[in-house]
Design a protein around this motif. Structure first.
Motif, PDB file in Angstrom:
ATOM      1  N   TYR A  83     -15.033  -7.758  33.312  1.00  0.00           N
ATOM      2  CA  TYR A  83     -15.256  -9.112  32.808  1.00  0.00           C
ATOM      3  C   TYR A  83     -16.564  -9.689  33.360  1.00  0.00           C
ATOM      4  CZ  TYR A  83     -14.422 -14.090  31.994  1.00  0.00           C
ATOM      5  OH  TYR A  83     -14.540 -15.394  31.613  1.00  0.00           O
ATOM      6  N   VAL A  88     -19.727 -11.032  31.210  1.00  0.00           N
ATOM      7  CA  VAL A  88     -20.296 -12.382  31.336  1.00  0.00           C
ATOM      8  C   VAL A  88     -21.791 -12.302  31.608  1.00  0.00           C
ATOM      9  CG1 VAL A  88     -20.301 -14.506  32.713  1.00  0.00           C
ATOM     10  CG2 VAL A  88     -18.127 -13.468  32.055  1.00  0.00           C
ATOM     11  N   ILE A  97     -17.610 -23.796  24.164  1.00  0.00           N
ATOM     12  CA  ILE A  97     -17.115 -22.795  23.218  1.00  0.00           C
ATOM     13  C   ILE A  97     -17.209 -21.394  23.815  1.00  0.00           C
ATOM     14  CG2 ILE A  97     -17.643 -21.666  21.009  1.00  0.00           C
ATOM     15  CD1 ILE A  97     -18.403 -24.519  19.990  1.00  0.00           C
ATOM     16  N   GLN A 120     -17.433 -20.597  26.937  1.00  0.00           N
ATOM     17  CA  GLN A 120     -16.491 -20.534  28.062  1.00  0.00           C
ATOM     18  C   GLN A 120     -15.089 -20.158  27.582  1.00  0.00           C
ATOM     19  OE1 GLN A 120     -15.759 -24.043  30.658  1.00  0.00           O
ATOM     20  NE2 GLN A 120     -17.687 -23.994  31.003  1.00  0.00           N
ATOM     21  N   GLU A 121     -14.656 -20.880  26.562  1.00  0.00           N
ATOM     22  CA  GLU A 121     -13.308 -20.623  26.047  1.00  0.00           C
ATOM     23  C   GLU A 121     -13.214 -19.213  25.458  1.00  0.00           C
ATOM     24  OE1 GLU A 121     -11.337 -23.730  23.943  1.00  0.00           O
ATOM     25  OE2 GLU A 121     -10.081 -22.336  22.838  1.00  0.00           O
ATOM     26  N   PHE A 176     -14.849 -16.601  26.398  1.00  0.00           N
ATOM     27  CA  PHE A 176     -14.763 -15.632  27.498  1.00  0.00           C
ATOM     28  C   PHE A 176     -13.367 -15.616  28.127  1.00  0.00           C
ATOM     29  CE2 PHE A 176     -19.417 -15.073  27.610  1.00  0.00           C
ATOM     30  CZ  PHE A 176     -19.451 -13.694  27.789  1.00  0.00           C
ATOM     31  N   VAL A 177     -12.756 -16.778  28.227  1.00  0.00           N
ATOM     32  CA  VAL A 177     -11.401 -16.799  28.789  1.00  0.00           C
ATOM     33  C   VAL A 177     -10.442 -16.056  27.853  1.00  0.00           C
ATOM     34  CG1 VAL A 177      -9.494 -18.275  29.539  1.00  0.00           C
ATOM     35  CG2 VAL A 177     -11.825 -18.919  30.078  1.00  0.00           C
ATOM     36  N   HIS A 178     -10.642 -16.228  26.552  1.00  0.00           N
ATOM     37  CA  HIS A 178      -9.860 -15.447  25.571  1.00  0.00           C
ATOM     38  C   HIS A 178     -10.045 -13.960  25.840  1.00  0.00           C
ATOM     39  CE1 HIS A 178      -8.093 -17.909  22.350  1.00  0.00           C
ATOM     40  NE2 HIS A 178      -8.955 -18.829  22.741  1.00  0.00           N
ATOM     41  N   TYR A 234     -10.940 -12.501  28.514  1.00  0.00           N
ATOM     42  CA  TYR A 234     -10.352 -12.115  29.806  1.00  0.00           C
ATOM     43  C   TYR A 234      -8.869 -11.776  29.639  1.00  0.00           C
ATOM     44  CZ  TYR A 234      -9.172 -12.477  34.767  1.00  0.00           C
ATOM     45  OH  TYR A 234      -8.734 -12.224  36.041  1.00  0.00           O
ATOM     46  N   TYR A 235      -8.152 -12.661  28.944  1.00  0.00           N
ATOM     47  CA  TYR A 235      -6.715 -12.412  28.780  1.00  0.00           C
ATOM     48  C   TYR A 235      -6.455 -11.236  27.832  1.00  0.00           C
ATOM     49  CZ  TYR A 235      -5.760 -16.555  31.508  1.00  0.00           C
ATOM     50  OH  TYR A 235      -5.701 -17.451  32.540  1.00  0.00           O
ATOM     51  N   ILE A 246     -14.746 -12.979  18.811  1.00  0.00           N
ATOM     52  CA  ILE A 246     -13.929 -13.959  19.538  1.00  0.00           C
ATOM     53  C   ILE A 246     -14.654 -15.306  19.576  1.00  0.00           C
ATOM     54  CG2 ILE A 246     -13.002 -14.560  21.811  1.00  0.00           C
ATOM     55  CD1 ILE A 246     -12.513 -11.566  22.287  1.00  0.00           C
TER      56      ILE A 246
END
Lengths: 195, 395
Positions: free
Chosen positions: A20, A24, A48, A50-51, A53-55, A57-58, A80
């Motif tokens: 990850y 990034v 946007i 940020q969100e 990347f969090v998607h 990640y999970y 994504i």
């Protein structure tokens, strides 16, 4: 554990984190520029991406080792991010114009070093770019979107097709027709200014 | 967008100002927000090498530091005290709560289930997703009851995580729910459903996976193809087709079309080259060109109509390989037999009368006729092979 079991197992947490971090550092700047061109707001673009990347990640948390091995990170992250952007726009604002400026205020299209040293040339180039921006904005929706993704975001025909869920042939046609329209609009504009 | 202005300010502030009480300067913990949100970045790196500060970091005023502390703590395995992680699950900041859920999921048999079930109802999707993923990693098996209702969560990431967790249940995995997830509007959920069905092996129905190969999203299509490849290898003539794919012709219709394509060549050859078969060289060349055009048209029509990839599986759509049914491609055998008969008839028609000669037919003309007819035979043979090949063609 045999190879098959290993392939089907999930990535260990430490490897998810390491991968990850790599994603990034590699894709944050282009993705932010990608969204900024559409929103025109650095803060919205940051939110946007940020969100997105969090998607990602999970998603990596649940992907199998084999999936991660075969993952094409660039188109995957763009997809994504594009989805998050579309959701964001549908909830908050009407579609924004495509901006050709990058977060740092530089122009998106390449500038030669020589031009960097010649302010008048840079200014002229900037003017031409703004004209181009206006013309791209004036294109009908499917062409505007595809031309932006192809030329300004440097995505391939296949990547755009995957992003927009359209056949690759349609994308090629849109790029071709969009360019033709752009060229025609440019010629008309230049013809008018000469007169 | 679930980030509000306040959070945005916090993120920016954290990147610039995060300064713990101990010996760090303000820039030391500055990390991209995407890293800080999942407890990574410079704060985490520092705490990994200075675990003595973990307790202080967990109580620190800045959420970036707290998230990093929870993340580092979670990776300590058996040494990890659960109490601070459970407290972090109640933190005011979403990133800390989400990381606490993830860290709890990394504790193996020590993972407390109840707090994670409570976290499933957190207002933030990130916390719910992390809680679902943590429950999916329970070594004694995921709990179905609290997870199934989460398949209707408003956020796609949560639904995808639920599908993944349910797919890890082995024999207890609710196949019907997983198949239903293939209809989800989000591609990430459909992709997770395909992967979960892949994990079920023989228990999973094939038809939904076959249908998923035509999903609008490329990731779902690729996952479905990989799942099918993993489960079994398709054999030539055993092409799998989804059930209820009404828009594609049935295997019998396809066989009928292919048969007509082959048989129609016989009267064509008889008409063009039978009877008073030689008038002039130009006439023969015209006939050859006409035959070539017809053969090309037949090949193209078959390629389009048969759609390359929709050859029938054992004559029965939706039949499952390994189910004990016959795997002989009967349709293909029938077409092959008809093709062979047609070719014999056409060969007879084309070459039977070549050597017969006649008034005014010189040896030179006989050679010309022979070559012409061999070309015609090559044309029709090639077409027959194409029709057969297209009928059997694997994807």
């Amino acid at each position: 554990m045999d190879q098959d079991m290993e392939d089907r197992s999930n990535l260990p947490a430490a490897q998810v984190d390491a991968y990850y971090e790599q994603l990034v550092s590699t894709y944050w700047p282009p993705l932010q520029a990608f969204i900024l061109r559409r929103t025109g707001s650095p803060q919205d673009a940051e939110d946007i991406v940020q969100e997105a990347f969090v998607h990602a990640y999970y998603a990596l948390e649940r992907y199998s080792l084999q999936q991660v091995r075969t993952l094409q990170a660039r188109p995957w992250l763009y997809k994504i991010t594009w989805n998050v952007y579309r959701n964001y726009m549908s909830r908050i604002k009407p579609p924004a114009a495509v901006s050709l400026d990058t977060p740092s205020g530089d122009f998106l299209l390449d500038l030669d070093d020589e031009w960097q040293e010649r302010p008048e040339a840079v200014y002229e180039q900037g003017e031409r770019r703004r004209e181009l921006e206006t013309l791209v904005d004036a294109l009908p929706e499917p062409y505007r979107e595809v031309i932006g993704l192809y030329y300004f975001d440097d995505l391939s025909h296949q990547e755009i097709a995957d992003l927009l869920n359209r056949p690759v042939g349609t994308i090629k046609t849109h790029v071709h027709r969009g360019l033709r329209m752009l060229r025609k609009a440019l010629q008309t504009k230049e013809g008018r200014s000469i007169r | 967008m679930e980030h509000n202005d306040n959070e945005r300010r916090l993120t920016t502030h954290a990147r610039q100002q995060a300064t713990p009480a101990w010996s760090m300067d303000s820039e030391a913990f500055a990390s991209p927000a995407a890293l800080a949100l999942v407890g990574l970045g410079k704060a985490a790196t520092y705490l990994e090498t200075h675990p003595e500060y973990l307790t202080a970091a967990l109580a620190y005023s800045d959420w970036v530091v707290r998230t990093a502390a929870v993340q580092v703590l979670g990776k300590q395995g058996e040494r990890t005290p659960l109490e601070p992680l459970l407290n972090a699950l109640q933190d005011e900041h979403v990133a800390v709560r989400a990381m606490a859920a993830r860290a709890l999921g990394m504790q193996g048999k020590r993972t407390p289930v109840e707090p994670l079930i409570v976290a499933l109802h957190d207002p933030e999707w990130r916390v719910r997703t992390a809680a679902v993923l943590a429950l999916g990693k329970l070594p004694n098996g995921t709990l179905i009851e609290p997870l199934v209702p989460m398949m209707h969560d408003a956020h796609a990431a949560v639904r995808a995580a639920v599908v993944w967790a349910l797919g890890r249940l082995g024999e207890q995995a609710p196949i019907e729910q997983l198949v239903m997830a293939l209809q989800d509007t989000a591609w990430s959920v459909r992709e997770a459903a395909v992967m979960a069905l892949k994990e079920q092996g023989e228990r999973a129905p094939i038809a939904p996976l076959l249908t998923a190969r035509w999903d609008e999203d490329s990731s779902v299509r690729q996952a479905a193809q990989a799942a099918l490849d993993y489960r079994f290898e398709e054999q030539p003539g055993q092409k799998l087709v989804p059930e209820h794919m009404g828009r594609f012709p049935s295997s019998w219709l396809r066989l009928a079309a292919a048969t007509i394509s082959v048989v129609i060549l016989i009267p064509l050859i008889a008409g063009l080259f039978g009877g008073d078969w030689y008038v002039s060289r130009s006439d023969t060349i015209s006939k050859l060109i006409a035959l070539g055009v017809v053969c090309l048209a037949i090949s193209i029509i078959n390629s389009i109509y048969q759609r390359k990839r929709f050859s029938a599986w054992s004559g029965q759509q939706g039949a499952q390989p390994g189910s004990g049914e016959s795997t002989i491609p009967w349709h293909g055998v029938v077409l092959l037999a008809i093709s062979a008969i047609a070719l014999v008839v056409m060969t007879g028609l084309l070459l039977g009368a070549v050597t017969a000669g006649g008034p005014g037919i010189t040896a030179d003309i006989v050679y010309f006729i022979l070559v012409s007819r061999l070309i015609a035979l090559g044309c029709v043979s090639f077409t027959v092979v194409i029709v057969n090949k297209v009928f059997h063609l694997k994807r």
